[in-house]
Write a protein that holds these residues in place. Structure first.
Motif, PDB file in Angstrom:
ATOM      1  N   LEU A 144      50.372  38.940  47.232  1.00 13.89           N
ATOM      2  CA  LEU A 144      50.071  40.361  47.358  1.00 13.89           C
ATOM      3  C   LEU A 144      49.350  40.825  46.102  1.00 13.89           C
ATOM      4  O   LEU A 144      49.518  40.250  45.028  1.00 13.89           O
ATOM      5  CB  LEU A 144      51.361  41.180  47.500  1.00 13.89           C
ATOM      6  CG  LEU A 144      52.129  41.094  48.821  1.00 13.89           C
ATOM      7  CD1 LEU A 144      53.427  41.889  48.696  1.00 13.89           C
ATOM      8  CD2 LEU A 144      51.305  41.590  49.984  1.00 13.89           C
ATOM      9  N   HIS A 145      48.534  41.873  46.247  1.00 10.65           N
ATOM     10  CA  HIS A 145      47.987  42.513  45.062  1.00 10.65           C
ATOM     11  C   HIS A 145      49.153  43.067  44.244  1.00 10.65           C
ATOM     12  O   HIS A 145      50.176  43.490  44.797  1.00 10.65           O
ATOM     13  CB  HIS A 145      47.039  43.644  45.466  1.00 10.65           C
ATOM     14  CG  HIS A 145      46.315  44.278  44.327  1.00 10.65           C
ATOM     15  ND1 HIS A 145      46.810  45.374  43.660  1.00 10.65           N
ATOM     16  CD2 HIS A 145      45.134  43.966  43.717  1.00 10.65           C
ATOM     17  CE1 HIS A 145      45.965  45.723  42.705  1.00 10.65           C
ATOM     18  NE2 HIS A 145      44.940  44.887  42.712  1.00 10.65           N
ATOM     19  N   ARG A 179      45.697  37.561  43.784  1.00 14.56           N
ATOM     20  CA  ARG A 179      44.769  38.531  44.368  1.00 14.56           C
ATOM     21  C   ARG A 179      43.856  39.048  43.266  1.00 14.56           C
ATOM     22  O   ARG A 179      44.313  39.635  42.285  1.00 14.56           O
ATOM     23  CB  ARG A 179      45.537  39.708  44.973  1.00 14.56           C
ATOM     24  CG  ARG A 179      46.243  39.371  46.265  1.00 14.56           C
ATOM     25  CD  ARG A 179      45.445  39.786  47.466  1.00 14.56           C
ATOM     26  NE  ARG A 179      46.203  39.528  48.680  1.00 14.56           N
ATOM     27  CZ  ARG A 179      45.810  39.903  49.891  1.00 14.56           C
ATOM     28  NH1 ARG A 179      44.684  40.553  50.038  1.00 14.56           N
ATOM     29  NH2 ARG A 179      46.551  39.631  50.940  1.00 14.56           N
ATOM     30  N   ALA A 180      42.570  38.830  43.440  1.00 13.45           N
ATOM     31  CA  ALA A 180      41.618  39.269  42.427  1.00 13.45           C
ATOM     32  C   ALA A 180      41.261  40.739  42.567  1.00 13.45           C
ATOM     33  O   ALA A 180      40.829  41.376  41.609  1.00 13.45           O
ATOM     34  CB  ALA A 180      40.351  38.425  42.502  1.00 13.45           C
ATOM     35  N   ARG A 181      41.440  41.274  43.756  1.00 18.19           N
ATOM     36  CA  ARG A 181      41.133  42.687  43.961  1.00 18.19           C
ATOM     37  C   ARG A 181      41.960  43.238  45.119  1.00 18.19           C
ATOM     38  O   ARG A 181      42.459  42.481  45.963  1.00 18.19           O
ATOM     39  CB  ARG A 181      39.644  42.905  44.236  1.00 18.19           C
ATOM     40  CG  ARG A 181      39.111  42.238  45.491  1.00 18.19           C
ATOM     41  CD  ARG A 181      37.615  42.460  45.644  1.00 18.19           C
ATOM     42  NE  ARG A 181      37.108  41.826  46.851  1.00 18.19           N
ATOM     43  CZ  ARG A 181      37.136  42.379  48.066  1.00 18.19           C
ATOM     44  NH1 ARG A 181      37.678  43.579  48.234  1.00 18.19           N
ATOM     45  NH2 ARG A 181      36.645  41.749  49.119  1.00 18.19           N
ATOM     46  N   PHE A 194      40.619  36.327  46.513  1.00 19.43           N
ATOM     47  CA  PHE A 194      41.588  35.419  45.901  1.00 19.43           C
ATOM     48  C   PHE A 194      40.939  34.565  44.818  1.00 19.43           C
ATOM     49  O   PHE A 194      39.774  34.204  44.899  1.00 19.43           O
ATOM     50  CB  PHE A 194      42.201  34.485  46.962  1.00 19.43           C
ATOM     51  CG  PHE A 194      42.962  35.212  48.032  1.00 19.43           C
ATOM     52  CD1 PHE A 194      44.259  35.638  47.821  1.00 19.43           C
ATOM     53  CD2 PHE A 194      42.378  35.467  49.265  1.00 19.43           C
ATOM     54  CE1 PHE A 194      44.963  36.312  48.814  1.00 19.43           C
ATOM     55  CE2 PHE A 194      43.072  36.127  50.266  1.00 19.43           C
ATOM     56  CZ  PHE A 194      44.374  36.559  50.032  1.00 19.43           C
ATOM     57  N   ARG A 195      41.742  34.230  43.814  1.00 17.73           N
ATOM     58  CA  ARG A 195      41.329  33.337  42.750  1.00 17.73           C
ATOM     59  C   ARG A 195      42.452  32.322  42.507  1.00 17.73           C
ATOM     60  O   ARG A 195      43.634  32.672  42.599  1.00 17.73           O
ATOM     61  CB  ARG A 195      41.060  34.095  41.446  1.00 17.73           C
ATOM     62  CG  ARG A 195      39.860  35.012  41.497  1.00 17.73           C
ATOM     63  CD  ARG A 195      38.562  34.239  41.350  1.00 17.73           C
ATOM     64  NE  ARG A 195      37.431  35.146  41.205  1.00 17.73           N
ATOM     65  CZ  ARG A 195      36.777  35.705  42.214  1.00 17.73           C
ATOM     66  NH1 ARG A 195      37.185  35.466  43.458  1.00 17.73           N
ATOM     67  NH2 ARG A 195      35.746  36.500  42.004  1.00 17.73           N
ATOM     68  N   VAL A 196      42.076  31.100  42.192  1.00 21.20           N
ATOM     69  CA  VAL A 196      43.059  30.090  41.808  1.00 21.20           C
ATOM     70  C   VAL A 196      43.247  30.151  40.302  1.00 21.20           C
ATOM     71  O   VAL A 196      42.273  30.263  39.549  1.00 21.20           O
ATOM     72  CB  VAL A 196      42.592  28.682  42.234  1.00 21.20           C
ATOM     73  CG1 VAL A 196      43.534  27.607  41.683  1.00 21.20           C
ATOM     74  CG2 VAL A 196      42.535  28.589  43.757  1.00 21.20           C
ATOM     75  N   ARG A 197      44.484  30.125  39.877  1.00 20.09           N
ATOM     76  CA  ARG A 197      44.813  30.223  38.464  1.00 20.09           C
ATOM     77  C   ARG A 197      44.157  29.102  37.658  1.00 20.09           C
ATOM     78  O   ARG A 197      44.135  27.942  38.073  1.00 20.09           O
ATOM     79  CB  ARG A 197      46.327  30.135  38.280  1.00 20.09           C
ATOM     80  CG  ARG A 197      46.811  30.370  36.848  1.00 20.09           C
ATOM     81  CD  ARG A 197      48.273  30.023  36.682  1.00 20.09           C
ATOM     82  NE  ARG A 197      48.486  28.580  36.723  1.00 20.09           N
ATOM     83  CZ  ARG A 197      49.350  27.973  37.512  1.00 20.09           C
ATOM     84  NH1 ARG A 197      50.086  28.667  38.348  1.00 20.09           N
ATOM     85  NH2 ARG A 197      49.488  26.662  37.482  1.00 20.09           N
TER      86      ARG A 197
END
Length: 269
Positions: free
Chosen positions: A162-163, A197-199, A220-223
């Motif tokens: 989730l954001h 969640r990137a945004r 989405f972004r991967v850490r």
């Protein structure tokens, strides 16, 4: 109104009327109520609040009717996208809805369609006191669908995140609770921080899959430093509608090196 809901109404307003809907205080108060309900009504279903006779202990906290309803999928489902299909449809290359569609995931397993008691369970799970229910439904999903292709040869289990703002206001991420229990029962690693969640994105506001994909693009972004190269990932969410969220999240995992991404959801709309 069920007994659990009635007891929740008795929580003092001072505990919940905090600035910005303080999720920590809300969650603590809600958990206290949940445990109090368990003491007063120890054999009450956590979905419908129905009391079972003492001689019939609840399985996973569910009464016999709710358990039967959430574990019985009345329709065949497409193994590629999880959508309901007819009894004689050839799904070897997907169904009529997903055949030819470009998904970043390989397969989907669902507990059932988003209807009836399963829908009720999913909605209750989203409440602050729903984390215990999410744990139990994760257990049910593995017990009932653990032999599905989506669960085969999984290395790690990852929840759809989730954001941070939505997680703060809700109090927890139900997909994290589901994924954690699935990983525990499967004996696989669990990492709720691989994806983020990137945004912020709006929910259920787009009528078509293409519009939802546009809405979710780059969400989405991967850490940095996540070690998923060559791994098979099970991505867990509570509900799938068009598959756009799952596909965008799966693409982020693929781009970071995941060998395969399968999806596990409780319900398919």
């Amino acid at each position: 109104m069920g007994r659990c809901d009635s007891l929740r109404r008795t929580v003092p307003a001072a505990l919940v009327a905090t600035p910005f809907g303080d999720s920590v205080v809300l969650r603590v108060a809600s958990e206290l109520v949940r445990h109090a309900v368990g003491l007063v009504y120890p054999n009450s279903c956590i979905v419908c609040d129905t009391e079972e006779p003492p001689a019939e202990p609840l399985r996973h906290g569910l009464c016999s009717g709710c358990l039967r309803s959430v574990t019985t999928d009345p329709f065949p489902a497409c193994p590629r996208c999880g959508q309901t299909v007819g009894p004689h449809v050839d799904t070897s290359q997907g169904c009529g809805e997903c055949r030819g569609a470009a998904f970043a995931f390989d397969s989907v397993v669902r507990l059932g369609p988003y209807a009836g008691k399963l829908r009720d369970a999913v909605l209750r799970m989203k409440l602050l006191s729903g984390e215990g229910l999410a744990d139990r439904l994760g257990r049910v999903l593995v017990e009932e669908r653990g032999t599905a292709q989506a669960f085969a040869e999984i290395d790690t289990v990852v929840p759809v995140p989730l954001h941070w703002w939505r997680k703060w206001t809700r109090g927890y991420n139900q997909s994290e609770a589901l994924a954690r229990e699935i990983a525990r029962l499967m004996g696989r690693s669990y990492d709720p921080h691989i994806l983020r969640r990137a945004r912020f994105t709006t929910q259920h506001a787009q009528p078509t899959r293409s519009a939802r994909l546009a809405n979710m693009r780059d969400a989405f972004r991967v850490r940095t430093g996540a070690r998923i190269t060559g791994k098979a990932v099970l991505l867990v969410d509570d509900v799938m509608t068009t598959g756009s969220t799952a596909s965008v999240a799966a693409k982020a995992l693929r781009d970071a090196g995941a060998r395969r991404v399968a999806i596990a959801v409780l319900a398919r709309r």
